[in-house]
Scaffold this active site. Sequence first.
Site, PDB file in Angstrom:
ATOM      1  N   LYS A 116       0.973  -1.437   0.425  1.00  0.00           N
ATOM      2  CA  LYS A 116      -0.173   0.141   0.172  1.00  0.00           C
ATOM      3  C   LYS A 116       0.699   0.824   0.062  1.00  0.00           C
ATOM      4  O   LYS A 116       0.172   2.510  -0.300  1.00  0.00           O
ATOM      5  CB  LYS A 116      -0.762  -0.045   1.530  1.00  0.00           C
ATOM      6  CG  LYS A 116      -1.829  -1.158   1.162  1.00  0.00           C
ATOM      7  CD  LYS A 116      -3.023  -0.981   0.878  1.00  0.00           C
ATOM      8  CE  LYS A 116      -3.985  -2.106   0.851  1.00  0.00           C
ATOM      9  NZ  LYS A 116      -5.256  -2.544  -0.530  1.00  0.00           N
ATOM     10  N   LYS A 204      -2.023 -11.983  -7.536  1.00  0.00           N
ATOM     11  CA  LYS A 204      -2.898 -11.912  -7.184  1.00  0.00           C
ATOM     12  C   LYS A 204      -4.476 -11.755  -7.700  1.00  0.00           C
ATOM     13  O   LYS A 204      -4.483 -10.306  -7.700  1.00  0.00           O
ATOM     14  CB  LYS A 204      -2.554 -11.352  -5.519  1.00  0.00           C
ATOM     15  CG  LYS A 204      -4.378 -12.159  -4.636  1.00  0.00           C
ATOM     16  CD  LYS A 204      -3.834 -11.140  -3.204  1.00  0.00           C
ATOM     17  CE  LYS A 204      -5.375 -10.465  -2.686  1.00  0.00           C
ATOM     18  NZ  LYS A 204      -6.687 -11.434  -2.773  1.00  0.00           N
ATOM     19  N   LYS A 207     -10.833  -8.348  -3.925  1.00  0.00           N
ATOM     20  CA  LYS A 207     -11.901  -8.127  -4.991  1.00  0.00           C
ATOM     21  C   LYS A 207     -11.569  -6.594  -5.390  1.00  0.00           C
ATOM     22  O   LYS A 207     -12.035  -5.992  -5.552  1.00  0.00           O
ATOM     23  CB  LYS A 207     -12.781  -7.822  -3.301  1.00  0.00           C
ATOM     24  CG  LYS A 207     -13.223  -9.638  -2.811  1.00  0.00           C
ATOM     25  CD  LYS A 207     -14.428  -9.551  -1.739  1.00  0.00           C
ATOM     26  CE  LYS A 207     -13.584 -10.099  -0.716  1.00  0.00           C
ATOM     27  NZ  LYS A 207     -12.500  -9.376  -0.469  1.00  0.00           N
TER      28      LYS A 207
HETATM   29  P1  ATP Z   1      -9.435  -7.677  -0.616  1.00  0.00           P
HETATM   30  O1  ATP Z   1      -9.185  -7.123  -2.221  1.00  0.00           O
HETATM   31  O2  ATP Z   1     -10.365  -7.036  -0.028  1.00  0.00           O
HETATM   32  O3  ATP Z   1      -8.602  -7.623   0.228  1.00  0.00           O
HETATM   33  P2  ATP Z   1      -9.431 -10.071  -1.255  1.00  0.00           P
HETATM   34  O4  ATP Z   1      -9.791 -10.553  -2.568  1.00  0.00           O
HETATM   35  O5  ATP Z   1      -7.877 -10.113  -1.287  1.00  0.00           O
HETATM   36  O6  ATP Z   1     -10.049  -8.541  -0.589  1.00  0.00           O
HETATM   37  P3  ATP Z   1     -10.142 -11.079   1.570  1.00  0.00           P
HETATM   38  O7  ATP Z   1     -11.684 -10.703   2.151  1.00  0.00           O
HETATM   39  O8  ATP Z   1      -8.846 -10.426   1.679  1.00  0.00           O
HETATM   40  O9  ATP Z   1     -10.323 -11.323   0.168  1.00  0.00           O
HETATM   41  O10 ATP Z   1      -9.623 -13.020   2.024  1.00  0.00           O
HETATM   42  C1  ATP Z   1     -10.122 -13.792   2.080  1.00  0.00           C
HETATM   43  C2  ATP Z   1     -10.043 -15.480   2.525  1.00  0.00           C
HETATM   44  O11 ATP Z   1      -9.275 -15.431   0.774  1.00  0.00           O
HETATM   45  C3  ATP Z   1      -8.437 -15.484   2.284  1.00  0.00           C
HETATM   46  O12 ATP Z   1      -8.528 -16.309   3.285  1.00  0.00           O
HETATM   47  C4  ATP Z   1      -7.437 -15.168   1.804  1.00  0.00           C
HETATM   48  O13 ATP Z   1      -6.287 -15.776   1.622  1.00  0.00           O
HETATM   49  C5  ATP Z   1      -8.560 -15.689   0.539  1.00  0.00           C
HETATM   50  N1  ATP Z   1      -7.873 -15.263  -0.733  1.00  0.00           N
HETATM   51  C6  ATP Z   1      -8.308 -13.887  -0.917  1.00  0.00           C
HETATM   52  N2  ATP Z   1      -7.364 -13.871  -2.393  1.00  0.00           N
HETATM   53  C7  ATP Z   1      -6.973 -15.105  -2.873  1.00  0.00           C
HETATM   54  C8  ATP Z   1      -6.053 -15.575  -4.004  1.00  0.00           C
HETATM   55  N3  ATP Z   1      -6.183 -14.864  -4.513  1.00  0.00           N
HETATM   56  N4  ATP Z   1      -5.654 -17.034  -4.065  1.00  0.00           N
HETATM   57  C9  ATP Z   1      -6.141 -17.690  -2.692  1.00  0.00           C
HETATM   58  N5  ATP Z   1      -6.691 -16.998  -1.566  1.00  0.00           N
HETATM   59  C10 ATP Z   1      -7.131 -15.920  -1.607  1.00  0.00           C
HETATM   60 MG    MG Z   2      -6.785  -9.407   1.444  1.00  0.00          MG
END
Ligand code: ATP
Ligand code: MG
Length: 353
Positions: A116, A204, A207
């Site tokens: 960030k 990655k 969201k």
């Molecule tokens: P944000 O961008 O808001 O952080 P995010 O997509 O990273 O959202 P999180 O809510 O941070 O999602 O994570 C929820 C769960 O999903 C966590 O266990 C995280 O490790 C898993 N996760 C998120 N993105 C991935 C990915 N690309 N591959 C595998 N696991 C993921």
């Molecule tokens: Mg996340």
Amino acid sequence: MSEKREIILSGIRPTGRLHYGNYFGAIKTFVDLQEQGKSCYYFIADYHALTTLTEREDFFRQTLDMLRTYVACGLDPAKSVIYRQSDLPCTAELTLLLGMVTNIGHLERGTTYKDKMSKLTDRRDGTEGNPLSYGLLGYPVLMAADILIVKADIVPVGDDQRQHVEMAMDIAQKFNHRFGETLKVPAPVARNALRLPGLDGAAKMGKSEHNTLDLLDDPKTVLKKIKGVQTSTDPAPLSVESNEPDMVIPEMAPSLGTLYRLLHLLAPEDVYLDFMGKYRRQEKFYGLLKTTLAEYVSKFNEPIIERYNDPANNDEFVMDFLRENARKVTPVALETVEACRQAMGIGHSLHRA
Ligand code: ATP
Ligand code: MG
């Protein structure tokens, strides 16, 4: 005497719709562990969502929709304790206590924080007018509190969260070393944890990255998203360190690698191997790969969308189980907070006694 059940804890931020990374990195394991009869705590991390706050968002609405998606994916509030992080406000008290044994240098070296920081100069990602906050720096301490407060043994998360779980282990060890054995130290993240790359080929899918394939995407959206993936030959090596052997060919363009990973997760082995062969033989196949994958994705999404829209899976149902499950997790959590207060010397809370 009955054997103690393993305690499982994990959460997801209500920052958008659930995507394939969330499903295969987390939710699928949540459901498996639930069905194995473990003692599961799954929460919606609405406090955590605030760290990326740019303007007011309706996290409550997004929380309800995400919980309906949890249910649609097979999570059962009668079997797992499914709650909202902010309904357990003693987590904030534990965060404060844990902050006393947390090294700032350690937090500053966190990859999420550093990431960030580096984006601060890039005004396109919404950081404008929203400089790095104390909340963002302290994110791993809040996550440690989430884990330690329910005395979790195992934290099923994707590979992107590996470092945060290690920080929680470290914080618990420091606390115990300084104040006596009080907190249970969880196990590290499984070695085979997944990190699914984004449709844009970024390391990655996320969201907040706007590069997701979502569980609630309808067939038209699925096809549009997959067709839009860059497949032109790109000499750049795959930017993802994979724990899963032979999933993609190392020199494959990153976004093409994402399509192969998705195919590997969804299609039968022979279909996957057939497309691997096409790539190796350098046949013209991108169009077919995309339509085939889109079909598997839509077939996978169909029952989830159906259960999401089931009239019984409504706001009232969600609110009811949220209330009930908050009541279930609160005594467990308060016990931990009280033990920490006692260990640190401030004694039990008088108003809770
Ligand atoms: P944000 O961008 O808001 O952080 P995010 O997509 O990273 O959202 P999180 O809510 O941070 O999602 O994570 C929820 C769960 O999903 C966590 O266990 C995280 O490790 C898993 N996760 C998120 N993105 C991935 C990915 N690309 N591959 C595998 N696991 C993921
Ligand atoms: Mg996340």
